[in-house]
Scaffold this motif. Structure first.
Motif, mmCIF file in Angstrom:
data_model
loop_
_atom_site.group_PDB
_atom_site.id
_atom_site.type_symbol
_atom_site.label_atom_id
_atom_site.label_comp_id
_atom_site.label_asym_id
_atom_site.label_seq_id
_atom_site.Cartn_x
_atom_site.Cartn_y
_atom_site.Cartn_z
ATOM 1 N N ALA A 161 0.752 -1.405 0.212
ATOM 2 C CA ALA A 161 -0.350 0.008 0.265
ATOM 3 C C ALA A 161 0.856 1.461 0.191
ATOM 4 O O ALA A 161 0.676 2.292 -0.048
ATOM 5 N N ILE A 164 1.213 2.485 -3.640
ATOM 6 C CA ILE A 164 0.158 2.897 -4.208
ATOM 7 C C ILE A 164 -0.678 4.271 -3.334
ATOM 8 O O ILE A 164 -0.623 5.590 -3.956
ATOM 9 N N ALA A 165 -0.419 4.713 -1.673
ATOM 10 C CA ALA A 165 -0.593 5.689 -1.262
ATOM 11 C C ALA A 165 0.276 7.130 -1.989
ATOM 12 O O ALA A 165 -0.332 8.172 -2.329
ATOM 13 N N PHE A 168 -0.145 8.066 -5.686
ATOM 14 C CA PHE A 168 -1.603 8.221 -5.473
ATOM 15 C C PHE A 168 -2.586 10.176 -4.843
ATOM 16 O O PHE A 168 -3.051 10.714 -5.423
ATOM 17 N N ARG A 169 -1.141 9.875 -4.071
ATOM 18 C CA ARG A 169 -1.226 10.768 -3.354
ATOM 19 C C ARG A 169 -0.832 12.457 -3.785
ATOM 20 O O ARG A 169 -1.662 13.674 -4.929
ATOM 21 N N PHE A 171 0.010 12.052 -8.008
ATOM 22 C CA PHE A 171 -1.395 12.508 -8.852
ATOM 23 C C PHE A 171 -2.613 13.124 -8.336
ATOM 24 O O PHE A 171 -3.131 13.424 -9.185
ATOM 25 N N GLY A 172 -3.097 12.196 -7.477
ATOM 26 C CA GLY A 172 -4.567 13.880 -6.872
ATOM 27 C C GLY A 172 -4.259 14.592 -7.231
ATOM 28 O O GLY A 172 -5.940 15.912 -7.304
ATOM 29 N N ILE A 215 6.404 16.477 -0.148
ATOM 30 C CA ILE A 215 5.852 15.323 0.304
ATOM 31 C C ILE A 215 6.176 13.896 -0.127
ATOM 32 O O ILE A 215 6.850 12.777 1.086
ATOM 33 N N LEU A 219 8.435 11.698 2.463
ATOM 34 C CA LEU A 219 7.994 9.821 3.188
ATOM 35 C C LEU A 219 9.135 9.239 2.491
ATOM 36 O O LEU A 219 9.006 7.817 3.074
#
Lengths: 230, 87
Positions: A161, A164-165, A168-169, A171-172, A215, A219
């Motif tokens: 995960a 993926i997180a 997505f963070r 990209f979104g 970020i 991360l």
């Protein structure tokens, strides 16, 4: 829909395998060209830089940036993983330029999951590598045997995960800002389209773009640090 | 039901709006993170740098579910895989 990814060309390799030249490819090439030209300029200028004298101008700015990043990196990932710092610094330069390029009206390359997922997977490979290199037994134990053996699937899901997180963070956030801005340009009355979008660009492209690049890197570095030592 | 495609698109828009409702709790969580950081800085102003970095990471983790909702809403609206079943 102005924000859909346009396809410029399609190169067929076989019947079912093909390469698409899309908006993302084009803006990635633009970002790469800017970074390459900048690197060449710095290389040419750096020939008459002297490490023993007081730095000035471009040298000063670059040394400050590298120093700040090194401090951040070593504080979070530890000294043992210092050889990975150049990769994260160049990734940071690439991401920050890709997010900022939306200001000039080019579709940001990070507004495509096909761009952010490989970057996040490369971070995933790096932090698994960091864990396996520094403390192989303890790291494998922390995944497969942590509370008890039965929790191994949950731990593996947790590891999967993470990239993926991460992807997505980024990209979104970039895609959300881009959709909002193109809705504004497409639907708002003409009177609102002159000065007002500048503030939205300032937030969605400058502030949010730089913050999301930071970020992502932060991360990834923290995951490397967590995997490497405990 | 004379127009199944229109019905499906309308339902998809409502579903996208519901998917974005998780922004309420996400924002609440981020507000809690920021308020805790402000309290920490007020109590210990010399630790501002590390508190800010930790706060940004905490905000990023709290933001994840909100971004998931956004991505789901975007997929429902623009790249809905189920609409191809209707034709």
């Amino acid at each position: 829909m102005e924000f859909a990814i346009r396809v410029f060309a399609r190169l067929n390799i076989t019947d079912n395998i093909y390469l698409l030249i899309t908006d993302t490819t084009r803006s990635t090439w633009i970002v790469m060209a800017i970074l390459l030209v900048f690197a060449i300029i710095v290389r040419i200028k750096s020939r008459n830089w002297d490490a023993s004298k007081k730095p000035s101008g471009l040298q000063n700015v670059l040394e400050m940036a590298v120093d700040a990043f090194e401090k951040l990196y070593k504080g979070n990932a530890g000294e043992k993983m210092a050889f990975l710092m150049p990769w994260f610094f160049s990734l940071f330069a690439f991401l920050i330029l890709s997010n900022l390029i939306g200001i000039v009206g080019i579709r940001p390359p990070t507004a495509d999951w096909g761009m952010t997922l490989p970057l996040a997977v490369s971070s995933f490979v790096l932090f698994q590598f960091a864990g396996l290199k520094n403390r192989p037994k303890a790291y494998l134990k922390s995944i497969f045997l942590e509370p008890v053996f039965l929790f191994a699937p949950i731990n593996i899901m947790g590891e999967i995960a993470k990239p993926i997180a991460l992807s997505f963070r980024l990209f979104g956030n970039v895609l959300g800002g881009m959709i909002l801005l193109s809705l504004l340009y497409g639907m708002a009355p003409l009177a609102l389209q002159f000065v007002f979008p500048a503030f939205l660009h300032m937030y969605f492209d400058l502030a949010a773009g730089a913050l999301q690049a930071f970020i992502f890197i932060m991360l990834s570095i923290t995951f490397v640090g967590l995997a490497a030592e405990e | 039901m004379h127009d199944p495609m229109g019905f499906a698109v309308a339902i998809a828009h409502i579903a996208a709006a519901i998917a974005l409702l998780n922004g309420i709790l996400t924002t609440l969580g981020q507000g809690k993170v920021a308020s805790a950081a402000v309290e920490g800085i007020a109590r210990q102003p010399e630790a501002k740098g590390s508190i800010t970095t930790t706060m940004i990471i905490g905000c990023a983790f709290a933001e994840t579910s909100g971004v998931y909702g956004l991505v789901i809403a975007i997929i429902i609206l623009f790249a809905n895989p189920l609409l191809s079943f209707i034709g």
